[in-house]
Scaffold this active site. Structure first.
Site, PDB file in Angstrom:
ATOM      1  N   GLN A 154       0.833  -1.192   0.000  1.00 12.29           N
ATOM      2  CA  GLN A 154       0.000   0.000   0.000  1.00 12.29           C
ATOM      3  C   GLN A 154       0.868   1.242   0.000  1.00 12.29           C
ATOM      4  O   GLN A 154       1.836   1.303   0.771  1.00 12.29           O
ATOM      5  CB  GLN A 154      -0.914   0.017   1.236  1.00 12.29           C
ATOM      6  CG  GLN A 154      -2.068   0.994   1.106  1.00 12.29           C
ATOM      7  CD  GLN A 154      -2.990   0.998   2.324  1.00 12.29           C
ATOM      8  OE1 GLN A 154      -2.711   0.382   3.342  1.00 12.29           O
ATOM      9  NE2 GLN A 154      -4.099   1.679   2.216  1.00 12.29           N
TER      10      GLN A 154
ATOM     11  N   PRO B  47       7.637   0.370   8.409  1.00 12.87           N
ATOM     12  CA  PRO B  47       7.293   1.792   8.448  1.00 12.87           C
ATOM     13  C   PRO B  47       5.911   2.116   9.020  1.00 12.87           C
ATOM     14  O   PRO B  47       5.593   3.287   9.217  1.00 12.87           O
ATOM     15  CB  PRO B  47       7.374   2.210   6.972  1.00 12.87           C
ATOM     16  CG  PRO B  47       7.151   0.960   6.200  1.00 12.87           C
ATOM     17  CD  PRO B  47       7.715  -0.150   7.037  1.00 12.87           C
ATOM     18  N   PHE B  48       5.086   1.114   9.271  1.00 13.60           N
ATOM     19  CA  PHE B  48       3.746   1.390   9.798  1.00 13.60           C
ATOM     20  C   PHE B  48       3.533   0.708  11.139  1.00 13.60           C
ATOM     21  O   PHE B  48       4.313  -0.158  11.543  1.00 13.60           O
ATOM     22  CB  PHE B  48       2.679   0.932   8.801  1.00 13.60           C
ATOM     23  CG  PHE B  48       2.738   1.709   7.514  1.00 13.60           C
ATOM     24  CD1 PHE B  48       2.301   3.017   7.463  1.00 13.60           C
ATOM     25  CD2 PHE B  48       3.272   1.136   6.371  1.00 13.60           C
ATOM     26  CE1 PHE B  48       2.389   3.754   6.293  1.00 13.60           C
ATOM     27  CE2 PHE B  48       3.360   1.866   5.193  1.00 13.60           C
ATOM     28  CZ  PHE B  48       2.924   3.173   5.150  1.00 13.60           C
TER      29      PHE B  48
ATOM     30  N   MET C 277      -0.202  -3.316   9.039  1.00 11.24           N
ATOM     31  CA  MET C 277      -0.688  -3.366   7.665  1.00 11.24           C
ATOM     32  C   MET C 277      -1.558  -4.616   7.544  1.00 11.24           C
ATOM     33  O   MET C 277      -1.102  -5.728   7.861  1.00 11.24           O
ATOM     34  CB  MET C 277       0.487  -3.395   6.679  1.00 11.24           C
ATOM     35  CG  MET C 277       0.060  -3.500   5.219  1.00 11.24           C
ATOM     36  SD  MET C 277      -0.888  -2.053   4.667  1.00 11.24           S
ATOM     37  CE  MET C 277      -2.003  -2.841   3.497  1.00 11.24           C
ATOM     38  N   GLU C 278      -2.769  -4.393   7.043  1.00  8.95           N
ATOM     39  CA  GLU C 278      -3.810  -5.416   7.083  1.00  8.95           C
ATOM     40  C   GLU C 278      -3.684  -6.469   5.987  1.00  8.95           C
ATOM     41  O   GLU C 278      -4.682  -6.837   5.373  1.00  8.95           O
ATOM     42  CB  GLU C 278      -5.174  -4.716   6.997  1.00  8.95           C
ATOM     43  CG  GLU C 278      -5.458  -4.001   5.653  1.00  8.95           C
ATOM     44  CD  GLU C 278      -4.984  -2.557   5.585  1.00  8.95           C
ATOM     45  OE1 GLU C 278      -4.052  -2.189   6.321  1.00  8.95           O
ATOM     46  OE2 GLU C 278      -5.543  -1.798   4.770  1.00  8.95           O
TER      47      GLU C 278
ATOM     48  N   HIS D   5      -7.788  -2.649  14.889  1.00  5.46           N
ATOM     49  CA  HIS D   5      -7.811  -1.875  13.645  1.00  5.46           C
ATOM     50  C   HIS D   5      -7.487  -2.755  12.429  1.00  5.46           C
ATOM     51  O   HIS D   5      -8.262  -2.798  11.466  1.00  5.46           O
ATOM     52  CB  HIS D   5      -6.828  -0.704  13.752  1.00  5.46           C
ATOM     53  CG  HIS D   5      -6.762   0.141  12.527  1.00  5.46           C
ATOM     54  ND1 HIS D   5      -7.475   1.324  12.393  1.00  5.46           N
ATOM     55  CD2 HIS D   5      -6.100  -0.021  11.354  1.00  5.46           C
ATOM     56  CE1 HIS D   5      -7.250   1.840  11.199  1.00  5.46           C
ATOM     57  NE2 HIS D   5      -6.399   1.045  10.543  1.00  5.46           N
ATOM     58  N   GLU D   6      -6.366  -3.440  12.486  1.00  5.20           N
ATOM     59  CA  GLU D   6      -5.968  -4.246  11.318  1.00  5.20           C
ATOM     60  C   GLU D   6      -6.968  -5.370  11.059  1.00  5.20           C
ATOM     61  O   GLU D   6      -7.276  -5.701   9.911  1.00  5.20           O
ATOM     62  CB  GLU D   6      -4.550  -4.790  11.483  1.00  5.20           C
ATOM     63  CG  GLU D   6      -3.469  -3.734  11.725  1.00  5.20           C
ATOM     64  CD  GLU D   6      -3.520  -2.541  10.796  1.00  5.20           C
ATOM     65  OE1 GLU D   6      -4.017  -2.669   9.665  1.00  5.20           O
ATOM     66  OE2 GLU D   6      -3.066  -1.450  11.205  1.00  5.20           O
TER      67      GLU D   6
ATOM     68  N   HIS E 123     -10.019  -4.283   9.160  1.00 11.02           N
ATOM     69  CA  HIS E 123      -9.820  -4.193   7.705  1.00 11.02           C
ATOM     70  C   HIS E 123     -10.231  -5.483   6.988  1.00 11.02           C
ATOM     71  O   HIS E 123     -10.387  -5.486   5.766  1.00 11.02           O
ATOM     72  CB  HIS E 123      -8.357  -3.899   7.384  1.00 11.02           C
ATOM     73  CG  HIS E 123      -7.984  -2.448   7.434  1.00 11.02           C
ATOM     74  ND1 HIS E 123      -8.648  -1.480   6.705  1.00 11.02           N
ATOM     75  CD2 HIS E 123      -6.991  -1.799   8.098  1.00 11.02           C
ATOM     76  CE1 HIS E 123      -8.076  -0.294   6.928  1.00 11.02           C
ATOM     77  NE2 HIS E 123      -7.073  -0.461   7.774  1.00 11.02           N
TER      78      HIS E 123
ATOM     79  N   GLU F 103     -10.145   3.416   5.674  1.00  7.32           N
ATOM     80  CA  GLU F 103      -9.620   3.738   7.006  1.00  7.32           C
ATOM     81  C   GLU F 103     -10.663   4.304   7.971  1.00  7.32           C
ATOM     82  O   GLU F 103     -10.597   4.036   9.171  1.00  7.32           O
ATOM     83  CB  GLU F 103      -8.429   4.696   6.886  1.00  7.32           C
ATOM     84  CG  GLU F 103      -7.247   4.110   6.109  1.00  7.32           C
ATOM     85  CD  GLU F 103      -6.645   2.846   6.742  1.00  7.32           C
ATOM     86  OE1 GLU F 103      -6.924   2.565   7.923  1.00  7.32           O
ATOM     87  OE2 GLU F 103      -5.902   2.137   6.035  1.00  7.32           O
TER      88      GLU F 103
ATOM     89  N   ASP G 217       0.143   8.314  -0.667  1.00 12.04           N
ATOM     90  CA  ASP G 217       0.672   8.091   0.680  1.00 12.04           C
ATOM     91  C   ASP G 217       1.053   9.384   1.392  1.00 12.04           C
ATOM     92  O   ASP G 217       1.474   9.360   2.542  1.00 12.04           O
ATOM     93  CB  ASP G 217       1.900   7.169   0.633  1.00 12.04           C
ATOM     94  CG  ASP G 217       1.495   5.767   0.232  1.00 12.04           C
ATOM     95  OD1 ASP G 217       0.270   5.500   0.198  1.00 12.04           O
ATOM     96  OD2 ASP G 217       2.380   4.956  -0.072  1.00 12.04           O
TER      97      ASP G 217
ATOM     98  N   TYR H 159      -9.080   8.795   8.620  1.00 10.81           N
ATOM     99  CA  TYR H 159      -9.338   7.913   9.766  1.00 10.81           C
ATOM    100  C   TYR H 159     -10.398   8.498  10.686  1.00 10.81           C
ATOM    101  O   TYR H 159     -11.416   7.869  10.984  1.00 10.81           O
ATOM    102  CB  TYR H 159      -8.048   7.712  10.581  1.00 10.81           C
ATOM    103  CG  TYR H 159      -6.996   6.860   9.919  1.00 10.81           C
ATOM    104  CD1 TYR H 159      -6.276   7.319   8.826  1.00 10.81           C
ATOM    105  CD2 TYR H 159      -6.700   5.597  10.400  1.00 10.81           C
ATOM    106  CE1 TYR H 159      -5.288   6.546   8.231  1.00 10.81           C
ATOM    107  CE2 TYR H 159      -5.717   4.803   9.808  1.00 10.81           C
ATOM    108  CZ  TYR H 159      -5.011   5.301   8.725  1.00 10.81           C
ATOM    109  OH  TYR H 159      -4.046   4.530   8.137  1.00 10.81           O
TER     110      TYR H 159
END
Ligand code: BES
Ligand code: ZN
Length: 655
Positions: free
Chosen positions: A175, A305-306, A309-310, A334-335, A338, A357, A415, A423
């Site tokens: 993503q 970096p996150f 991620m889902e 949260h994930e 998704h 989101e 991004d 969100y």
């Protein structure tokens, strides 16, 4: 059924867009036997579903299935092998256009091995380039290729960059538009594809992917290598194809949940993620069956970096969520959410990112409420509301176009948008509707929404259409009360939004406001507070405390030493705002020990805001930290540091 006529006005007209079960053929170059049935998902061809971040022309020809057969070369930092694409072409279509960013294409052939003509067209730095293949009647094409060593989706870690320090590691992040740097396909979220893969890695590494693992232990692949095979038989957006490889081990958490991590991290990870199975159960009770089989997670090395991620069946996680006390697990809620909003029903384009989101953030707090009660959920909601106010301010105020839910991303990297708006404004929108119609009606609608749009792309227009057809149903008073178009298409926060207030957290905010030179930190009870309370307190403290008060806080609560990344982050922001020198070693430690963009970017931004004090620190620390960052994080910080450098160069020239 009629519902398809509503959601997909053009579907009937296009054979390639139909949603029908289609028996899978046996692939020629296939790394494995294909499964029994493969679903071909529809593509939306309406103007609002046009993806400006892909070169694909799905009305002409589209990819329906991807079969990867790739070897990871850790010395050269490349993946090489073949991608076999199944193509559905409209009648008379002569070509298919794929997305390519930095791939080295070796050959393109039909399934019988006939060379096909291909060319890479003009492109740009953001999107990469169109790879155009002449089909000559082929419904399957085999592309032999290599990824570039600097492929933005991939991070190749040296052993030193891992927790175990003994083996290299590789992970991908697709993503939003990064997977085109390692998979030559149509990299557009509205063009769903089933996929399969065979991945060869050096022993003793293991490979995992966002699909069903067919060979959990791997198979010998010669020369001290092992092959791992995977399959995703549900059509997914291509940004959700993900790969990780390293010295990893698995621990089961429940009947359909488990966690992968490096062996030295596994125990802490399993303990932190203890409640995951319960979260899946809770989410199912709210929104219907979990459709992906297993829900596993992998805790990656700290440069991920996150936060999370889902990736389907295998959420990717930052190790910075391992606080030791399960206080940061809303990230899992949260994930997991998704799995409905994002993976099952997917934004057709990145302009509708809020549909991924915002709905997910709403569901996240519903899952947290189901597991831990309304008070904890209310705390998280109120922190989110704070974030939203700050995001609106940072975007330039309530009139700024960046505060819209539906975005115009022309010329923009998806991004680099104002993420918090998608969100938190998105979640606030759903809460506003819930409050207006009551929870029972709203839950029933949202659950049915997922069923109606399962495995299909969604746009803002379709979302509102569905809401009107299935929830509002002509109730004009309700329609007027909701202000749907203002929420979706206009900047700022509509007047019917209700601010979630957490009385518990308000106490901390009040304590922070009252905090003065005379206050004794011991009297605060800080050590008995949870993470959210601590963060609220630190964020609410005045930004001009002075060295002495900071010293007392730090000394009393050992803030610079805390293992809790969210508390540390809040503390360091406060310290930087006060140019508090004793925290500089902690700033340097934090920024060189993890690469989560959500922490890294604001800290560099804060440092730069402290001009002559902060810039030298930022530059020194960044020189050390940058080689360890993933391209996503490095790109964001580069953009922060560069303009000033350019200005400095200009000033130098001017004399
Ligand atoms: N899908 C996002 C991560 C993402 C967003 C990657 C945009 C690339 C572009 C993921 O679900 C996410 O939102 N992660 C958050 C955590 C969440 C609890 C807010 C993160 O990484 O901080
Ligand atoms: Zn998310």
């Amino acid at each position: 059924m009629i519902r398809f006529a509503l959601a997909l006005p053009f579907a009937a007209a296009l054979a390639l867009a139909g949603c029908k079960e289609k028996p899978a053929e046996t692939p020629t170059d296939a790394p494995m036997q294909a499964g029994a049935q493969r679903m071909v998902a529809p593509v939306l061809l309406t103007p609002d579903a046009k993806d400006i971040h892909s070169y694909a022309v799905p009305a002409e020809a589209r990819v329906t299935h991807v079969a990867l057969n790739l070897t990871a070369d850790f010395q050269q930092k490349i993946l090489y092998g073949t991608a076999t694409l199944h193509v559905a072409a409209a009648k008379g279509a002569k070509r298919i256009i794929l997305d390519d960013k930095g791939l080295e294409i070796v050959s393109v052939r039909s399934r019988s091995g006939e060379p096909l003509r291909w060319q890479v067209g003009e492109g740009d730095d953001m999107l990469g380039r169109p790879l155009e293949v002449e089909l000559a009647g082929a419904d399957r094409i085999v592309i032999e290729y290599r990824s570039a060593p600097d492929a933005a989706a991939l991070q190749w870690l040296t052993p030193e960059q891992t927790a175990g320090k003994r083996h290299p590691f590789l992970f991908s992040q697709g993503q939003s538009i990064l997977n085109r740097t390692w998979i030559p396909t149509q990299d557009s979220p509205g063009i769903r594809q089933t996929w399969e893969a065979r991945i060869v890695v050096p022993a003793p590494l293991k490979a995992v992917m966002s699909g069903e693992a067919l060979t959990p232990e791997g198979e010998p692949a010669g020369e001290g290598k092992r092959a791992f095979r995977f399959r995703m038989d549900k059509p997914v957006a291509p940004y959700l194809i993900a790969l990780a490889a390293g010295d990893i081990a698995f621990q089961s958490l429940g009947p359909r949940t488990g966690v992968w991590a490096e062996p030295v991290t596994l125990k802490a990870a399993a303990n932190e993620l203890h409640d995951t199975e319960k979260m899946v159960d809770a989410a199912e009770r709210l929104y219907g069956p979990y459709r992906w089989g297993r829900y596993d997670m992998i805790v990656l090395p700290p440069s991920f970096p996150f936060g999370g991620m889902e990736n389907p069946m295998l959420t990717f996680l930052t190790p910075t969520m391992l606080a030791g006390d399960r206080s940061l697990t809303s990230l899992i809620a949260h994930e997991l959410a998704h799995s409905w909003s994002g993976n099952l029903v997917t934004n057709a384009t990145w302009a509708d990112f809020w549909l991924n989101e915002g709905i997910t953030t709403y569901i996240e707090s519903r899952i947290m409420e189901a597991l831990y009660g309304p008070e904890r959920a209310q705390m998280l909601k109120s922190l989110g509301w704070e974030d939203l106010q700050n995001a609106v301010r940072d975007a330039g105020g309530a009139a700024a176009p960046a505060t819209q839910l539906h975005l115009d991303l022309k010329g923009q990297d998806p991004d680099e948008g104002m993420a918090d708006i998608a969100y938190e404004k998105g979640a606030a929108f759903l809460r506003t509707i819930e409050a207006a119609v009551g929870r029972e009606r709203f839950d029933a609608w949202l659950r049915s929404y997922f069923d109606r749009h399962a495995f299909q792309p969604i746009t803002t227009r379709l979302f509102l259409e569905d809401l009107r057809a299935n929830l509002i149903k002509g109730d004009t008073a309700l329609e007027k009360k909701l202000q749907l178009d203002a929420w979706a298409y206009r900047p700022g926060i509509p007047s019917n939004a209700a601010a979630p207030v957490s009385p518990e957290l308000e106490k901390m905010a009040a304590a922070a406001k009252a905090y003065g030179p005379e206050t004794s930190p011991d009297a605060l009870g800080f050590n008995n507070w949870g993470t959210q309370e601590r963060v609220r307190f630190l964020n609410a403290l005045p930004r001009d405390l002075g060295t002495e008060q900071l010293q007392r806080l730090d000394g009393t609560f050992k803030l610079s030493q805390t293992r809790n990344s969210e508390v540390l982050f809040a503390w360091l922001r406060l310290a930087i705002a006060n140019r508090y020198d004793p925290a500089v070693p902690a700033i340097e430690r934090f920024l060189t020990s993890m690469g989560r963009r959500k922490f890294v970017e604001p800290l560099f931004r804060d440092l730069l805001a402290q001009a002559d004090w902060g810039r030298p620190i930022a530059e020194r620390v960044y020189a050390k930290a940058r080689p360890g960052y993933h391209a996503v994080t490095a790109g964001s910080v580069d953009a922060l540091l560069k303009p000033a450098e350019e200005e400095a160069a200009k000033a130098e020239k001017a004399g």
